[in-house]
Design a protein around this motif. Structure first.
Motif, PDB file in Angstrom:
ATOM      1  N   ALA A 154       0.816  -1.220   0.000  1.00 34.19           N
ATOM      2  CA  ALA A 154       0.000   0.000   0.000  1.00 34.19           C
ATOM      3  C   ALA A 154       0.847   1.266   0.000  1.00 34.19           C
ATOM      4  O   ALA A 154       0.356   2.332  -0.370  1.00 34.19           O
ATOM      5  CB  ALA A 154      -0.938  -0.003   1.199  1.00 34.19           C
ATOM      6  N   ALA A 155       2.108   1.158   0.392  1.00 40.27           N
ATOM      7  CA  ALA A 155       2.985   2.328   0.432  1.00 40.27           C
ATOM      8  C   ALA A 155       3.702   2.561  -0.903  1.00 40.27           C
ATOM      9  O   ALA A 155       4.492   3.489  -1.019  1.00 40.27           O
ATOM     10  CB  ALA A 155       4.022   2.166   1.541  1.00 40.27           C
ATOM     11  N   TYR A 156       3.425   1.730  -1.929  1.00 36.00           N
ATOM     12  CA  TYR A 156       4.148   1.822  -3.201  1.00 36.00           C
ATOM     13  C   TYR A 156       4.132   3.237  -3.764  1.00 36.00           C
ATOM     14  O   TYR A 156       3.106   3.905  -3.809  1.00 36.00           O
ATOM     15  CB  TYR A 156       3.566   0.862  -4.252  1.00 36.00           C
ATOM     16  N   ARG A 157       5.294   3.666  -4.239  1.00 33.86           N
ATOM     17  CA  ARG A 157       5.450   4.953  -4.923  1.00 33.86           C
ATOM     18  C   ARG A 157       6.407   4.757  -6.091  1.00 33.86           C
ATOM     19  O   ARG A 157       7.332   3.951  -6.025  1.00 33.86           O
ATOM     20  CB  ARG A 157       6.052   6.017  -3.993  1.00 33.86           C
ATOM     21  N   ASN A 158       6.207   5.527  -7.155  1.00 31.36           N
ATOM     22  CA  ASN A 158       7.124   5.514  -8.301  1.00 31.36           C
ATOM     23  C   ASN A 158       8.318   6.399  -7.959  1.00 31.36           C
ATOM     24  O   ASN A 158       8.290   7.587  -8.205  1.00 31.36           O
ATOM     25  CB  ASN A 158       6.423   6.049  -9.560  1.00 31.36           C
ATOM     26  N   THR A 159       9.331   5.809  -7.384  1.00 32.15           N
ATOM     27  CA  THR A 159      10.506   6.557  -6.944  1.00 32.15           C
ATOM     28  C   THR A 159      11.683   6.320  -7.887  1.00 32.15           C
ATOM     29  O   THR A 159      11.640   5.435  -8.740  1.00 32.15           O
ATOM     30  CB  THR A 159      10.915   6.121  -5.527  1.00 32.15           C
ATOM     31  N   GLN A 160      12.735   7.086  -7.692  1.00 33.87           N
ATOM     32  CA  GLN A 160      13.963   6.855  -8.454  1.00 33.87           C
ATOM     33  C   GLN A 160      14.531   5.472  -8.141  1.00 33.87           C
ATOM     34  O   GLN A 160      15.109   4.826  -9.015  1.00 33.87           O
ATOM     35  CB  GLN A 160      14.995   7.943  -8.165  1.00 33.87           C
ATOM     36  N   ASN A 161      14.362   5.014  -6.908  1.00 30.29           N
ATOM     37  CA  ASN A 161      14.807   3.678  -6.520  1.00 30.29           C
ATOM     38  C   ASN A 161      14.060   2.611  -7.336  1.00 30.29           C
ATOM     39  O   ASN A 161      14.659   1.656  -7.814  1.00 30.29           O
ATOM     40  CB  ASN A 161      14.574   3.484  -5.023  1.00 30.29           C
ATOM     41  N   VAL A 162      12.759   2.788  -7.520  1.00 29.84           N
ATOM     42  CA  VAL A 162      11.957   1.866  -8.329  1.00 29.84           C
ATOM     43  C   VAL A 162      12.411   1.933  -9.784  1.00 29.84           C
ATOM     44  O   VAL A 162      12.585   0.900 -10.446  1.00 29.84           O
ATOM     45  CB  VAL A 162      10.450   2.176  -8.207  1.00 29.84           C
ATOM     46  N   ARG A 163      12.626   3.132 -10.279  1.00 31.12           N
ATOM     47  CA  ARG A 163      13.088   3.304 -11.660  1.00 31.12           C
ATOM     48  C   ARG A 163      14.427   2.578 -11.879  1.00 31.12           C
ATOM     49  O   ARG A 163      14.615   1.884 -12.875  1.00 31.12           O
ATOM     50  CB  ARG A 163      13.229   4.786 -12.005  1.00 31.12           C
ATOM     51  N   ARG A 164      15.342   2.710 -10.919  1.00 28.07           N
ATOM     52  CA  ARG A 164      16.635   2.014 -11.021  1.00 28.07           C
ATOM     53  C   ARG A 164      16.431   0.497 -11.076  1.00 28.07           C
ATOM     54  O   ARG A 164      17.100  -0.203 -11.842  1.00 28.07           O
ATOM     55  CB  ARG A 164      17.551   2.379  -9.854  1.00 28.07           C
ATOM     56  N   PHE A 165      15.496  -0.021 -10.265  1.00 24.78           N
ATOM     57  CA  PHE A 165      15.213  -1.456 -10.294  1.00 24.78           C
ATOM     58  C   PHE A 165      14.745  -1.868 -11.689  1.00 24.78           C
ATOM     59  O   PHE A 165      15.258  -2.836 -12.254  1.00 24.78           O
ATOM     60  CB  PHE A 165      14.146  -1.826  -9.248  1.00 24.78           C
ATOM     61  N   PHE A 166      13.759  -1.156 -12.244  1.00 26.96           N
ATOM     62  CA  PHE A 166      13.245  -1.513 -13.566  1.00 26.96           C
ATOM     63  C   PHE A 166      14.323  -1.373 -14.648  1.00 26.96           C
ATOM     64  O   PHE A 166      14.405  -2.199 -15.548  1.00 26.96           O
ATOM     65  CB  PHE A 166      12.016  -0.687 -13.929  1.00 26.96           C
ATOM     66  N   LEU A 167      15.140  -0.355 -14.559  1.00 24.38           N
ATOM     67  CA  LEU A 167      16.229  -0.201 -15.530  1.00 24.38           C
ATOM     68  C   LEU A 167      17.202  -1.371 -15.448  1.00 24.38           C
ATOM     69  O   LEU A 167      17.681  -1.856 -16.476  1.00 24.38           O
ATOM     70  CB  LEU A 167      16.959   1.123 -15.319  1.00 24.38           C
ATOM     71  N   SER A 168      17.472  -1.854 -14.240  1.00 25.58           N
ATOM     72  CA  SER A 168      18.391  -2.988 -14.098  1.00 25.58           C
ATOM     73  C   SER A 168      17.767  -4.278 -14.613  1.00 25.58           C
ATOM     74  O   SER A 168      18.474  -5.158 -15.105  1.00 25.58           O
ATOM     75  CB  SER A 168      18.838  -3.149 -12.641  1.00 25.58           C
ATOM     76  N   GLU A 169      16.457  -4.411 -14.518  1.00 23.06           N
ATOM     77  CA  GLU A 169      15.767  -5.628 -14.958  1.00 23.06           C
ATOM     78  C   GLU A 169      15.421  -5.603 -16.446  1.00 23.06           C
ATOM     79  O   GLU A 169      15.456  -6.645 -17.102  1.00 23.06           O
ATOM     80  CB  GLU A 169      14.470  -5.818 -14.155  1.00 23.06           C
ATOM     81  N   ILE A 170      15.055  -4.438 -16.961  1.00 23.07           N
ATOM     82  CA  ILE A 170      14.517  -4.334 -18.325  1.00 23.07           C
ATOM     83  C   ILE A 170      15.511  -3.675 -19.269  1.00 23.07           C
ATOM     84  O   ILE A 170      15.593  -4.009 -20.441  1.00 23.07           O
ATOM     85  CB  ILE A 170      13.180  -3.559 -18.308  1.00 23.07           C
ATOM     86  N   GLU A 228      17.486   0.085 -20.707  1.00 26.21           N
ATOM     87  CA  GLU A 228      17.258   1.503 -20.993  1.00 26.21           C
ATOM     88  C   GLU A 228      15.926   1.795 -21.678  1.00 26.21           C
ATOM     89  O   GLU A 228      15.472   2.935 -21.684  1.00 26.21           O
ATOM     90  CB  GLU A 228      18.405   2.070 -21.830  1.00 26.21           C
ATOM     91  N   ARG A 229      15.287   0.791 -22.233  1.00 21.02           N
ATOM     92  CA  ARG A 229      13.998   1.040 -22.899  1.00 21.02           C
ATOM     93  C   ARG A 229      12.856   1.221 -21.901  1.00 21.02           C
ATOM     94  O   ARG A 229      11.771   1.630 -22.274  1.00 21.02           O
ATOM     95  CB  ARG A 229      13.689  -0.065 -23.897  1.00 21.02           C
ATOM     96  N   PHE A 230      13.113   0.934 -20.603  1.00 21.57           N
ATOM     97  CA  PHE A 230      12.051   1.083 -19.599  1.00 21.57           C
ATOM     98  C   PHE A 230      11.617   2.537 -19.463  1.00 21.57           C
ATOM     99  O   PHE A 230      12.444   3.434 -19.378  1.00 21.57           O
ATOM    100  CB  PHE A 230      12.485   0.580 -18.226  1.00 21.57           C
ATOM    101  N   LYS A 231      10.309   2.742 -19.448  1.00 23.57           N
ATOM    102  CA  LYS A 231       9.702   4.053 -19.166  1.00 23.57           C
ATOM    103  C   LYS A 231       8.426   3.793 -18.392  1.00 23.57           C
ATOM    104  O   LYS A 231       7.708   2.838 -18.654  1.00 23.57           O
ATOM    105  CB  LYS A 231       9.343   4.786 -20.466  1.00 23.57           C
ATOM    106  N   PHE A 232       8.131   4.667 -17.423  1.00 20.05           N
ATOM    107  CA  PHE A 232       6.825   4.637 -16.773  1.00 20.05           C
ATOM    108  C   PHE A 232       5.824   5.297 -17.712  1.00 20.05           C
ATOM    109  O   PHE A 232       6.131   6.301 -18.347  1.00 20.05           O
ATOM    110  CB  PHE A 232       6.836   5.451 -15.468  1.00 20.05           C
ATOM    111  N   ASP A 233       4.636   4.746 -17.812  1.00 20.87           N
ATOM    112  CA  ASP A 233       3.533   5.448 -18.462  1.00 20.87           C
ATOM    113  C   ASP A 233       2.314   5.327 -17.551  1.00 20.87           C
ATOM    114  O   ASP A 233       2.315   4.547 -16.599  1.00 20.87           O
ATOM    115  CB  ASP A 233       3.259   4.934 -19.883  1.00 20.87           C
ATOM    116  N   ARG A 234       1.308   6.120 -17.810  1.00 18.14           N
ATOM    117  CA  ARG A 234       0.153   6.140 -16.909  1.00 18.14           C
ATOM    118  C   ARG A 234      -0.540   4.792 -16.770  1.00 18.14           C
ATOM    119  O   ARG A 234      -0.881   4.388 -15.655  1.00 18.14           O
ATOM    120  CB  ARG A 234      -0.827   7.232 -17.322  1.00 18.14           C
ATOM    121  N   PRO A 235      -0.794   4.075 -17.878  1.00 17.47           N
ATOM    122  CA  PRO A 235      -1.452   2.773 -17.707  1.00 17.47           C
ATOM    123  C   PRO A 235      -0.639   1.796 -16.835  1.00 17.47           C
ATOM    124  O   PRO A 235      -1.199   1.072 -16.020  1.00 17.47           O
ATOM    125  CB  PRO A 235      -1.601   2.254 -19.137  1.00 17.47           C
ATOM    126  N   PHE A 236       0.687   1.800 -16.996  1.00 17.74           N
ATOM    127  CA  PHE A 236       1.507   0.907 -16.181  1.00 17.74           C
ATOM    128  C   PHE A 236       1.526   1.374 -14.725  1.00 17.74           C
ATOM    129  O   PHE A 236       1.467   0.545 -13.804  1.00 17.74           O
ATOM    130  CB  PHE A 236       2.929   0.802 -16.739  1.00 17.74           C
TER     131      PHE A 236
END
Length: 72
Positions: free
Chosen positions: A20-36, A38-46
């Motif tokens: 419930a505390a989830y937030r789109n943070t730079q830490n989350v962005r770094r996780f997705f970049l490491s997993e996916i 440089e093509r990773f981007k947040f968009d509203r539907p995601f």
């Protein structure tokens, strides 16, 4: 009682539960970049998917992002 994840500072792994505390943070962005990559981007539907999938793991979120990207 289980404490919420600190999305700004705690380590994020594929096993981290989206809570419930989830937030789109730079830490989350770094996780997705490491997993996916440089093509990773947040968009509203995601971001909405993340908000409505409490209890899923970050590995589920990676799979969902990749599924959406493949469907484009």
């Amino acid at each position: 009682m289980t404490r919420n994840h600190d999305w700004h500072g705690d380590q994020i792994t594929r096993d981290t539960v989206i809570d419930a505390a989830y937030r789109n943070t730079q830490n989350v962005r770094r996780f997705f970049l490491s997993e996916i990559g440089e093509r990773f981007k947040f968009d509203r539907p995601f971001m909405e998917w993340m908000r409505t999938h409490r209890g899923d793991r970050m590995s589920d979120a990676v799979a969902e992002w990749l599924r959406r990207e493949a469907a484009k």
